[in-house]
Design an enzyme around this catalytic site. Structure first.
Site, PDB file in Angstrom:
ATOM      1  N   CYS A  80       0.825  -1.215   0.000  1.00  0.00           N
ATOM      2  CA  CYS A  80       0.000   0.000   0.000  1.00  0.00           C
ATOM      3  C   CYS A  80       0.862   1.271   0.000  1.00  0.00           C
ATOM      4  CB  CYS A  80      -0.974  -0.063   1.173  1.00  0.00           C
ATOM      5  SG  CYS A  80      -2.463   0.855   0.864  1.00  0.00           S
ATOM      6  N   HIS A 173      -3.488  -5.298   1.989  1.00  0.00           N
ATOM      7  CA  HIS A 173      -2.880  -5.618   3.285  1.00  0.00           C
ATOM      8  C   HIS A 173      -3.159  -7.072   3.673  1.00  0.00           C
ATOM      9  CE1 HIS A 173      -1.983  -1.427   4.405  1.00  0.00           C
ATOM     10  NE2 HIS A 173      -3.069  -1.148   3.713  1.00  0.00           N
ATOM     11  N   GLU A 175      -1.380  -8.642   5.784  1.00  0.00           N
ATOM     12  CA  GLU A 175      -1.013  -8.750   7.206  1.00  0.00           C
ATOM     13  C   GLU A 175      -2.218  -8.514   8.116  1.00  0.00           C
ATOM     14  OE1 GLU A 175      -0.427  -6.248   5.305  1.00  0.00           O
ATOM     15  OE2 GLU A 175      -0.665  -4.365   6.391  1.00  0.00           O
TER      16      GLU A 175
HETATM   17  N1  GLN Z   1      -3.764   6.108   0.588  1.00  0.00           N
HETATM   18  C1  GLN Z   1      -2.599   5.994   1.391  1.00  0.00           C
HETATM   19  C2  GLN Z   1      -1.467   6.836   0.850  1.00  0.00           C
HETATM   20  O1  GLN Z   1      -1.485   7.434  -0.135  1.00  0.00           O
HETATM   21  C3  GLN Z   1      -2.145   4.561   1.493  1.00  0.00           C
HETATM   22  C4  GLN Z   1      -3.097   3.772   2.310  1.00  0.00           C
HETATM   23  C5  GLN Z   1      -2.517   2.582   2.972  1.00  0.00           C
HETATM   24  O2  GLN Z   1      -1.310   2.425   3.085  1.00  0.00           O
HETATM   25  N2  GLN Z   1      -3.368   1.759   3.504  1.00  0.00           N
HETATM   26  O3  GLN Z   1      -0.506   6.951   1.416  1.00  0.00           O
END
Ligand code: GLN
Length: 192
Positions: A80, A173, A175
């Site tokens: 992410c 995610h 995890e």
């Molecule tokens: N939208 C977030 C960002 O731009 C990332 C979200 C996440 O890591 N769950 O940093």
């Protein structure tokens, strides 16, 4: 010898990765200082807020050491915000946001909109028969892949998992659901 997997511990979902990695029988190390990278056989860049993590890597003097260590072949999983950090290019980025520029993809932040703000989903993963169970939280999507990048997972017609050499980048995610598929692939890269 037991592997040591570092988790970049500046901001975000650090503890969840540590917990999952411990179930895989590896040592974990919270990475906050450049010299700690030397002790890692693999690294996880967790989710969180990518603009914050970016800023903190610079404040903590970790930006160039991360580029050097990962660029030299340290197997690394970005989840992410961690994927955003690894990417070469971003779409719709905050003005001063930088990335490490190591994974040859373009990433669009918050690409799934509010309806998938915080959803759990099953998705197909590579050739694996059983689907992977993961959470999407303000998830990014990969909108361009370079020639060396292999697509490992798509969701809602968007690319959400890739590999380039020893780099793994995923939008979601695992995890948070306890699915160990992706982390096991990271560990495999230490011997590849
Ligand atoms: N939208 C977030 C960002 O731009 C990332 C979200 C996440 O890591 N769950 O940093």
């Amino acid at each position: 010898m037991t592997l040591t997997v570092g988790v970049l511990a500046l901001q975000g979902g650090v503890a969840e990765h540590v917990k999952l990695l411990e179930t895989l029988g590896v040592n974990t190390l919270l990475v906050k200082k450049p010299e700690e990278l030397q002790r890692c056989d693999a690294l996880v860049l967790p989710g969180g807020e990518s603009t914050t993590i970016d800023r903190l890597t610079r404040i903590f003097g970790l930006r160039q050491p991360l580029i050097d260590a990962i660029g030299a072949g340290l197997p690394t999983l970005g989840t992410c915000a961690g994927l955003i950090l690894l990417a070469k290019n971003l779409e719709g980025t905050a003005a001063d946001q930088q990335t490490l520029g190591l994974l040859d993809v373009t990433v669009a932040r918050n690409a799934f909109g509010s309806q998938i703000d915080s959803a759990e989903a099953e998705l197909a993963w590579c050739q694996q028969e059983t689907p992977l169970r993961a959470a999407f939280i303000r998830a990014p999507a990969i909108t361009r892949t370079g020639p060396e990048v292999e697509v490992l997972a798509t969701y809602r017609k968007k690319i959400v998992g890739v590999q380039e050499g020893k780099l793994l980048g995923i939008s979601f995610h695992p995890e948070l659901t306890g699915d160990t598929t992706v982390h096991r692939r990271l560990l495999e890269l230490t011997t590849a």
